[in-house]
Design an enzyme around this catalytic site. Sequence first.
Site, PDB file in Angstrom:
ATOM      1  N   GLY A 258       0.803  -1.211   0.000  1.00 48.72           N
ATOM      2  CA  GLY A 258       0.000   0.000   0.000  1.00 48.72           C
ATOM      3  C   GLY A 258       0.834   1.257   0.000  1.00 48.72           C
ATOM      4  O   GLY A 258       0.533   2.225  -0.703  1.00 48.72           O
TER       5      GLY A 258
ATOM      6  N   SER B  99      -7.890   5.370   1.589  1.00 50.69           N
ATOM      7  CA  SER B  99      -6.479   5.010   1.499  1.00 50.69           C
ATOM      8  C   SER B  99      -6.271   4.431   0.104  1.00 50.69           C
ATOM      9  O   SER B  99      -6.521   3.245  -0.146  1.00 50.69           O
ATOM     10  CB  SER B  99      -6.106   3.986   2.574  1.00 50.69           C
ATOM     11  OG  SER B  99      -6.226   4.539   3.861  1.00 50.69           O
ATOM     12  N   THR B 100      -5.876   5.299  -0.798  1.00 51.94           N
ATOM     13  CA  THR B 100      -5.739   4.853  -2.189  1.00 51.94           C
ATOM     14  C   THR B 100      -4.671   3.798  -2.358  1.00 51.94           C
ATOM     15  O   THR B 100      -4.698   3.040  -3.320  1.00 51.94           O
ATOM     16  CB  THR B 100      -5.415   6.056  -3.099  1.00 51.94           C
ATOM     17  OG1 THR B 100      -4.213   6.684  -2.625  1.00 51.94           O
ATOM     18  CG2 THR B 100      -6.551   7.058  -3.090  1.00 51.94           C
ATOM     19  N   CYS B 101      -3.742   3.742  -1.382  1.00 53.01           N
ATOM     20  CA  CYS B 101      -2.667   2.755  -1.509  1.00 53.01           C
ATOM     21  C   CYS B 101      -3.192   1.335  -1.414  1.00 53.01           C
ATOM     22  O   CYS B 101      -2.582   0.401  -1.935  1.00 53.01           O
ATOM     23  CB  CYS B 101      -1.593   3.008  -0.455  1.00 53.01           C
ATOM     24  SG  CYS B 101      -2.242   2.966   1.226  1.00 53.01           S
ATOM     25  N   VAL B 102      -4.342   1.163  -0.722  1.00 56.76           N
ATOM     26  CA  VAL B 102      -4.915  -0.181  -0.594  1.00 56.76           C
ATOM     27  C   VAL B 102      -6.349  -0.210  -1.108  1.00 56.76           C
ATOM     28  O   VAL B 102      -7.103  -1.140  -0.808  1.00 56.76           O
ATOM     29  CB  VAL B 102      -4.857  -0.668   0.875  1.00 56.76           C
ATOM     30  CG1 VAL B 102      -3.436  -0.972   1.288  1.00 56.76           C
ATOM     31  CG2 VAL B 102      -5.490   0.346   1.821  1.00 56.76           C
TER      32      VAL B 102
END
Length: 1040
Positions: free
Chosen positions: A731, A1006-1009
Amino acid sequence: MLPSFGDEWKRKINLGGASSSTTSAASILSRVQEERQARAAAKERTEKATKIQSFWRAYSSSRRTKHDLRRAFEGDVLGLTGLRCLVLIGKDEDVLGRWAGDASRLGAEQLLAPALGAHRASWLVLIRQASLLLLQSVADSPSSPNSVAYLQLLGVLLSNDTHTRVLGVEGSSICQNITAYLMQRGLYQLVGQAIEKIPVADKSSSSLPPLLNLATLPLSSYPHDSLEYAQITASILTYILTIPLLPNRLPLAQLPNFISHLPLSTINVIDSLIPSILQSTTIASKIHLASTLYMFISPQYKVLPTPAFNTYLKLSIALFYTFPVNLFKPASKAKKQSSTNKPGPSRRRAGGGDESDSSEGPSTRVAVVSEFTSTIPQLPLPNIDDKTRKRLEKIISAAHLGTLISASRNKSSLFPQLISYLFALTSAWPFANEEILNIVLASTGGGLVRELYRDLVRRSPLGKEENSGNIMDPSNVSYWPPILFLADLYSQALLTMGDDEFFGRAPGAQRNPLTLDELISFSKQLLNIAFTLYWRDDQSAMMHEVYVSSTVRCSWEMVREKVTKCLLGIHARDSRKAFVPPDHWLVTSQLDMNSFVEAAVLEEQQLSTHPDLPLPLSLSRHHPLSKRQIASLSPRLGILNNIPFAIPFEVRVSIFRHFVMNDMVSHASSNGSSSRYGRFGYNTRPRIQVRRGMVAKDGFDKLGEVDLKSPVEIAFIDQWGQEEAGIDGGGVFKEFFTSLCQEVFDTDRGLWLANKKNELYPNPHAYATEQHSLNWYRFIGRILGKAMYEGILVDVAFASFFLAKWLGRQSFLDDLSSLDPELYNGLIFLKHHTGNVEDLSLNFTISIEEFGVTKTIDLIPNGSNIAVTQENRLMYIYLVSHYRLSKQIKKQSEAFFEGLSEMIDSKWLRMFNQQEVQILIGGVNAPIDLDDLRKHTNYGGLYDDEHPVIKAFWKVVNSFDQEQRRALLRFVTSCSRPPLLGFKELVPNFSIRDAGEDQHRLPTSSTCVNLLKLPRYADEKTLRDKVLQAIYAGAGFDLS
């Protein structure tokens, strides 16, 4: 018993007391050999003496006989006895000169009178032999004092008019008898030899006019429809018109007279003798024959009878096909190719070199063979003088081609031969291919394309569904030139054809020569041909080693490439705006897709990793394979790399992901990076620290030498210099990657510019070509390649012409409209200008401005001195657009592709076109399927699919329009477009987690996940308002 006489036979007695048996055996053997050699030498001397005596006796007898014959000749120079003595004496210039001089003074009546006398048969035999002696003497020494008299006498003996006038009805048969005798003994070889021995500069030679007269005189003895007339005509072509620099040898005043006596208007009589003419001449002779024929016949196109015109084209085609491929290669290109052939590192983009910023490319040697297994011989280049070379270059000039097309198009029966002739020109002048095609297009205004398709190609059996397996049948040979030339011609037309023109929407402008319905049929023909040629098991043995036939100098490999190029051009227009029926491009009915995918993946794996590859394949590990090489090694990969649209897009995406997964496994096993920790428990993944405000700079500095095919751990450094807490399970890297892409593709950084559609392309400015900038392009290419490798979608759009360069595809004039609308409109105006183009005062240059200074660049060598005309304006339009779309960004693009190819194999990218590559990068620009999204959504905390808040959420989202849905998707995943194979491909899956009961708190992500943190709102209205406020307020990454 020994005789008692002679000392040599007396017994030798040894008085020394020693036994005579001690004499050495070796000395006895030596003595015997010496005696044998002495006897042999004596015998040889005797034989030689006998031969000398015999020769001397014969010589003396011959001298006496010749003396007697000469004396008899002098006693009856002009009588039958003198003629017989002349023939028996043979080559004797004194005797021959005496007879010829006296005979010339007699006049034709007295010279030919014996033909009707009592000894007519003997006279005819002798006069034929005497004629041959005259001819041989002239051939040996055309400038001798007697040659003119000899030629005048031959002129009488071979003149049918003179024989008929003097001898009446029998005169013609006597003249034919003499002519036939000389023809059988090399009349035209000897005449040609005599003309060639006269120096080119000696145009005033007294022997030249009678020699030229003698070359055409035998034609008068036979009717035009006779075999003899055809053979004489063939001999003139074979031995006279092949003389080097023949037009330059003749005085200008005599040239029209000589040409008028040549059998040009009846040249059709040699139609069946063309193979023998080709067999009887060398390569150099064929080149001179083509040059002379062009000079003598081209001024007569308008008055040339149709049968003669047809045979002239047919013979010229046959001659062109014998020219060595590199005969007309420009010196600059020869030097460049020799330098590029030197060993050294090589970088190639995805296109495998098919679309280049320069027009030169590797040439392919091909040759005529009788079977499909013959190999190609190396043809040496003949030494051709500059005048002949320049004369030949005029064959492809606009003036000549325009005249030829104009003259022949009025005669419908000539049309197939005209097309074959034009196609042969592109084969003989491969380095002037585009120039020839542009001239044809300019001189016919697209009309030739229309006629060619409707009259010849539409009726061709090639590519038809019922005959798709018989395209290599020898009975189809005559159909290949029309369809191949149309493919070439239409491919060239597409380069400067705007979409309005292509789809027939341009009011008052020139329209597409083919209707859309015709294009649908034509493209289907081409697709069937291409698929059949790619889908073969014997690729390496069949394609590049043979011609289509002895009458079509085009290898099967080149056939495939021509057809593929035209297909790609038509498909590119259909990709921008569909006009073909659904599934038009697919060949799925002929293939089992499951086995196709499995076999393609296996073949690619073998090409990439097999340890026992033969040499050409093993080299591919260091030098990327071109589309041509891949097609020869693997039918499936050949289809995927050359006509990928024949396979459904979803299938190709699946194959692409298989390729990537196999590469990941192979890379992990070779580097031991399949897990976070190595075999001894230590963290083996590279760990990169990145400052929050310096993401691009730190990424550039620290990822330059990192293997991006392996997992990379990212640690953020906050504003106080402290490393942020947390373990990167993927992420954090995605957050870093998203921020990095936002920075490196920012147009304010100077590396990228955006067109009016907000699509990016490299900045063409000079500072963008400096080494530091090129390093940045290389780095950005690696980063984007990492995204495609990992399946991370990047919300960035690239200009079509820039994507085309990735794939080695051709850019089109319409691509220029988004880059430079003013220049595009100017070129469109030029293309359709009806006035005199030269009044516009354009030349082959382009002006660019850098740092306030305007520079003028030649588009072709000496371009500033070459005016743009009606005939070459299409080439000018193409060169200007090519410069702006390709050459200006060449270095930047190459650096970008170099970085990209470190991550993504070029042959993987070639499975897609520009629009499809854009989908690979940023997802499909299609409506968001909420059912598919919900089906592949994970929940956390108190949520599950039956939770009231989740039900309310999906109900609210279902009420969103597509723009709002895309905004939500971008808010959660950082990309507004869904994955191209559906949300099952989103890694990690879309997720929703509860974020407490605070009714005033906005949703966060949370764009990372790909995680949405959604508070438990009490009602749908609040939920809707808060979600819309969040997705449009720019609320972003939240570590909580």
